[in-house]
Design a protein around this motif. Structure first.
Motif, PDB file in Angstrom:
ATOM      1  N   ALA A   1     -17.553   0.279   4.113  1.00 55.36           N
ATOM      2  CA  ALA A   1     -17.393  -1.133   4.452  1.00 55.36           C
ATOM      3  C   ALA A   1     -15.986  -1.624   4.098  1.00 55.36           C
ATOM      4  CB  ALA A   1     -18.429  -1.974   3.709  1.00 55.36           C
ATOM      5  N   LYS A   2     -15.388  -1.042   3.062  1.00 54.23           N
ATOM      6  CA  LYS A   2     -14.044  -1.450   2.625  1.00 54.23           C
ATOM      7  C   LYS A   2     -13.192  -0.211   2.388  1.00 54.23           C
ATOM      8  CE  LYS A   2     -13.562  -4.727  -0.401  1.00 54.23           C
ATOM      9  NZ  LYS A   2     -13.669  -5.515  -1.660  1.00 54.23           N
ATOM     10  N   THR A   3     -11.900  -0.363   2.618  1.00 47.53           N
ATOM     11  CA  THR A   3     -10.939   0.702   2.337  1.00 47.53           C
ATOM     12  C   THR A   3      -9.828   0.103   1.483  1.00 47.53           C
ATOM     13  OG1 THR A   3     -11.403   1.701   4.494  1.00 47.53           O
ATOM     14  CG2 THR A   3      -9.404   2.417   3.334  1.00 47.53           C
ATOM     15  N   ILE A   4      -9.648   0.634   0.281  1.00 44.73           N
ATOM     16  CA  ILE A   4      -8.697   0.053  -0.666  1.00 44.73           C
ATOM     17  C   ILE A   4      -7.647   1.103  -1.052  1.00 44.73           C
ATOM     18  CG2 ILE A   4      -8.402  -1.091  -2.893  1.00 44.73           C
ATOM     19  CD1 ILE A   4     -11.279  -2.034  -2.698  1.00 44.73           C
ATOM     20  N   PRO A   5      -6.398   0.859  -0.689  1.00 44.27           N
ATOM     21  CA  PRO A   5      -5.356   1.852  -0.962  1.00 44.27           C
ATOM     22  C   PRO A   5      -4.830   1.759  -2.393  1.00 44.27           C
ATOM     23  CG  PRO A   5      -4.395  -0.044   0.113  1.00 44.27           C
ATOM     24  CD  PRO A   5      -5.884  -0.318   0.034  1.00 44.27           C
ATOM     25  N   ALA A   6      -4.124   2.801  -2.819  1.00 47.99           N
ATOM     26  CA  ALA A   6      -3.291   2.701  -4.012  1.00 47.99           C
ATOM     27  C   ALA A   6      -2.126   1.779  -3.659  1.00 47.99           C
ATOM     28  CB  ALA A   6      -2.776   4.072  -4.419  1.00 47.99           C
ATOM     29  N   VAL A   7      -1.601   1.087  -4.639  1.00 54.00           N
ATOM     30  CA  VAL A   7      -0.554   0.106  -4.347  1.00 54.00           C
ATOM     31  C   VAL A   7       0.594   0.203  -5.346  1.00 54.00           C
ATOM     32  CG1 VAL A   7      -2.170  -1.538  -3.315  1.00 54.00           C
ATOM     33  CG2 VAL A   7      -1.634  -1.696  -5.754  1.00 54.00           C
TER      34      VAL A   7
ATOM     35  N   ARG B   1       3.234   9.716 -10.277  1.00 53.64           N
ATOM     36  CA  ARG B   1       1.848   9.348 -10.061  1.00 53.64           C
ATOM     37  C   ARG B   1       1.252  10.115  -8.889  1.00 53.64           C
ATOM     38  NH1 ARG B   1       3.315   7.118 -14.261  1.00 53.64           N
ATOM     39  NH2 ARG B   1       2.447   5.164 -15.047  1.00 53.64           N
ATOM     40  N   ILE B   2      -0.052  10.295  -8.926  1.00 50.92           N
ATOM     41  CA  ILE B   2      -0.799  10.895  -7.832  1.00 50.92           C
ATOM     42  C   ILE B   2      -2.012  10.015  -7.557  1.00 50.92           C
ATOM     43  CG2 ILE B   2      -0.046  13.249  -8.345  1.00 50.92           C
ATOM     44  CD1 ILE B   2      -2.813  13.730  -9.624  1.00 50.92           C
ATOM     45  N   SER B   3      -2.722  10.321  -6.483  1.00 58.49           N
ATOM     46  CA  SER B   3      -3.941   9.577  -6.138  1.00 58.49           C
ATOM     47  C   SER B   3      -5.134  10.518  -6.087  1.00 58.49           C
ATOM     48  CB  SER B   3      -3.806   8.907  -4.769  1.00 58.49           C
ATOM     49  OG  SER B   3      -2.830   7.897  -4.775  1.00 58.49           O
ATOM     50  N   TYR B   4      -6.262  10.020  -6.577  1.00 56.82           N
ATOM     51  CA  TYR B   4      -7.534  10.664  -6.277  1.00 56.82           C
ATOM     52  C   TYR B   4      -8.406   9.620  -5.590  1.00 56.82           C
ATOM     53  CZ  TYR B   4     -10.046   8.389 -10.184  1.00 56.82           C
ATOM     54  OH  TYR B   4     -10.639   7.485 -11.029  1.00 56.82           O
ATOM     55  N   PHE B   5      -9.522  10.059  -5.005  1.00 54.92           N
ATOM     56  CA  PHE B   5     -10.326   9.163  -4.190  1.00 54.92           C
ATOM     57  C   PHE B   5     -11.770   9.099  -4.667  1.00 54.92           C
ATOM     58  CE2 PHE B   5      -7.194  11.246  -1.366  1.00 54.92           C
ATOM     59  CZ  PHE B   5      -6.435  10.136  -1.031  1.00 54.92           C
ATOM     60  N   THR B   6     -12.365   7.925  -4.458  1.00 55.39           N
ATOM     61  CA  THR B   6     -13.817   7.784  -4.497  1.00 55.39           C
ATOM     62  C   THR B   6     -14.224   7.289  -3.116  1.00 55.39           C
ATOM     63  OG1 THR B   6     -13.593   5.523  -5.378  1.00 55.39           O
ATOM     64  CG2 THR B   6     -13.970   7.305  -6.969  1.00 55.39           C
ATOM     65  N   THR B   7     -15.360   7.744  -2.629  1.00 53.19           N
ATOM     66  CA  THR B   7     -15.747   7.355  -1.275  1.00 53.19           C
ATOM     67  C   THR B   7     -17.256   7.229  -1.163  1.00 53.19           C
ATOM     68  OG1 THR B   7     -15.460   7.879   1.086  1.00 53.19           O
ATOM     69  CG2 THR B   7     -15.848   9.753  -0.401  1.00 53.19           C
ATOM     70  N   GLY B   8     -17.689   6.288  -0.354  1.00 56.05           N
ATOM     71  CA  GLY B   8     -19.111   6.035  -0.116  1.00 56.05           C
ATOM     72  C   GLY B   8     -19.253   4.935   0.906  1.00 56.05           C
ATOM     73  N   GLU B   9     -20.471   4.503   1.148  1.00 53.85           N
ATOM     74  CA  GLU B   9     -20.710   3.479   2.164  1.00 53.85           C
ATOM     75  C   GLU B   9     -20.084   2.144   1.773  1.00 53.85           C
ATOM     76  OE1 GLU B   9     -24.807   3.117   3.166  1.00 53.85           O
ATOM     77  OE2 GLU B   9     -24.959   5.134   4.017  1.00 53.85           O
TER      78      GLU B   9
ATOM     79  N   ALA C   1       0.825  -1.208   0.000  1.00 51.85           N
ATOM     80  CA  ALA C   1       0.000   0.000   0.000  1.00 51.85           C
ATOM     81  C   ALA C   1       0.860   1.260   0.000  1.00 51.85           C
ATOM     82  CB  ALA C   1      -0.915   0.012   1.221  1.00 51.85           C
ATOM     83  N   VAL C   2       0.413   2.253  -0.757  1.00 52.28           N
ATOM     84  CA  VAL C   2       1.054   3.565  -0.727  1.00 52.28           C
ATOM     85  C   VAL C   2       0.557   4.287   0.527  1.00 52.28           C
ATOM     86  CG1 VAL C   2       1.310   5.782  -1.902  1.00 52.28           C
ATOM     87  CG2 VAL C   2       1.150   3.660  -3.247  1.00 52.28           C
ATOM     88  N   PRO C   3       1.447   4.696   1.426  1.00 49.10           N
ATOM     89  CA  PRO C   3       0.999   5.346   2.667  1.00 49.10           C
ATOM     90  C   PRO C   3       0.205   6.622   2.362  1.00 49.10           C
ATOM     91  CG  PRO C   3       3.370   4.905   2.696  1.00 49.10           C
ATOM     92  CD  PRO C   3       2.913   4.642   1.313  1.00 49.10           C
ATOM     93  N   ASP C   4      -0.986   6.733   2.920  1.00 55.42           N
ATOM     94  CA  ASP C   4      -1.806   7.914   2.677  1.00 55.42           C
ATOM     95  C   ASP C   4      -2.834   8.046   3.797  1.00 55.42           C
ATOM     96  OD1 ASP C   4      -3.405   9.982   1.709  1.00 55.42           O
ATOM     97  OD2 ASP C   4      -3.119   9.378  -0.374  1.00 55.42           O
ATOM     98  N   PRO C   5      -2.544   8.867   4.811  1.00 48.99           N
ATOM     99  CA  PRO C   5      -3.478   8.994   5.950  1.00 48.99           C
ATOM    100  C   PRO C   5      -4.840   9.535   5.552  1.00 48.99           C
ATOM    101  CG  PRO C   5      -1.750  10.682   6.037  1.00 48.99           C
ATOM    102  CD  PRO C   5      -1.352   9.715   4.965  1.00 48.99           C
ATOM    103  N   ARG C   6      -4.933  10.210   4.408  1.00 48.69           N
ATOM    104  CA  ARG C   6      -6.222  10.763   3.978  1.00 48.69           C
ATOM    105  C   ARG C   6      -7.238   9.658   3.722  1.00 48.69           C
ATOM    106  NH1 ARG C   6      -3.832  14.139  -1.032  1.00 48.69           N
ATOM    107  NH2 ARG C   6      -3.068  12.016  -1.390  1.00 48.69           N
TER     108      ARG C   6
END
Length: 365
Positions: A61-67, A283-291, A45-50
């Motif tokens: 229900a799930k948390t999936i990091p960039a890798v 590379r950079i990361s963007y996020f999608t988030t929901g239940e 996993a790429v460390p990302d406290p956000r």
């Protein structure tokens, strides 16, 4: 899209120890469903406290990091380009990666024999990079042979690629990398098909021994030469203790912080290595988030919104209409999407929008 980094190094520099440490901290398979896990691949996993903060906000229900995928490449020895050691098998594995991580040892320990009989990390780097350059030279010369007939009959594309190969061969014969060869845009595009090893981005992992005789602590001439090389090359490099990281990785997750303190290891070496690989490949990361899930998606720097959507599914690029975007920091500060909307922090962006690191995006297709 996972990034793949090949770990290379001479015997007894800590390469296998590092890979084993990375494997101990691999992302669980259920949290990374699109990767076929191979025994020689560690998915880290790429460390990302956000990410955790967003997941808590959405009660996901799930948390999936960039890798980043780290691939264990068979040990390199002088003469690999001529088939020594595992030779061509070693080189073929490197060709499949996006970047190369060269592991070099920077500690003196007479109980751990070095293949060269001495600790000289800059010399180790020169051996590795010379073998890669010689392997590339073979590739370039073979391609020139296959191009010769088309060049003789006046094929312009073949002549252009042959010209690029000549420039590359001249540098490779001197042990220089393909990265430093000046090619025009057409030549560079055409030469990508060669899959040259020395065209790949390179980072360096300096393996030290906590509490041991490390050349960086001593600041001796070997360290000064190595540091001057890194400065000249504007290199990406990370220092860590692979042995200590392996011991930490062998510990239960809840005990790792205490283990680091006990071993005298500051910081997260593997996290720093993974983050450095991310930066190396721009590379950079963007996020999608929901239940259902909160997820970090890997994209290249300067990707547009439709291109970023393709990381999720090609349909998101092909059928893109618009994207609702809010900066991660703004969303976390607001406490909810509704509050962020009230603050006018959720924006509607079109096809030309360039995604920023940390954007939280909902695509409309």
């Amino acid at each position: 899209m996972a990034l793949s980094v090949g770990i290379v190094g001479l015997p007894n520099v800590g390469k296998s120890t590092l890979f084993n440490a990375l494997t101990e901290q691999s992302v669980p398979a259920e949290n990374y469903p699109f990767c076929t896990i191979d025994p020689t691949v560690g998915v880290v996993a790429v460390p990302d406290p956000r990410l955790g903060l967003l997941s808590a906000l959405s009660k996901s229900a799930k948390t999936i990091p960039a890798v980043v995928e780290f691939t264990d490449i068979a040990g390199l020895v002088a003469g690999a380009s001529e088939g020594e050691g595992l030779g061509n098998k070693f080189l073929a594995h490197i060709r499949e990666t996006d970047a190369i991580c060269e592991v070099v040892r920077i500690f003196d320990d007479e109980n751990v024999v070095h293949v060269a009989g001495k600790i000289d990390p800059l010399n180790d780097i020169e051996v590795i990079e010379l073998e890669l350059a010689l392997a590339d030279l073979q590739t370039v010369e073979k391609r020139r042979e296959t191009l010769s007939r088309d060049v003789k009959r006046g094929d312009e594309i073949a002549a252009m690629l042959d010209g690029a190969c000549q420039k590359l061969a001249a540098a490779l014969k001197e042990g220089k990398s393909a990265r430093g060869v000046e090619l025009n845009e057409k030549e560079r595009e055409a030469s990508k098909d060669l899959h040259l090893l020395t065209a790949k981005p390179v980072m360096y992992c300096l393996n030290k021994q906590t509490g041991g005789k490390n050349i960086d602590d001593a600041n001796d001439v070997r360290w000064q030469k190595l540091k001057a090389f890194f400065d000249e090359q504007k290199a990406v490099w990370v220092t860590l203790d692979a042995g200590a990281e392996k011991m930490v990785g062998d510990s239960p997750a809840e005990e790792r912080a205490a283990m680091r303190e006990e071993l005298g290891v500051s910081g997260d070496g593997l996290g720093a290595l993974t983050a450095a690989a991310y930066r190396l490949l721009d590379r950079i990361s963007y996020f999608t988030t929901g239940e259902d899930e909160t997820r970090a998606w890997t994209i290249r720097h300067s990707a547009t919104a439709p291109e970023a959507g393709a990381a999720i599914h090609n349909d998101f690029q092909q059928r893109f209409i618009r994207a609702e975007v809010v900066a991660c920091a703004d969303l976390l500060a607001a406490g909810s999407y509704a509050a962020a909307r009230e603050r006018a922090q959720v924006r509607t962006e079109g096809r030309e929008y360039v995604v920023k690191d940390g954007d939280v995006i909902e695509f409309k297709v």
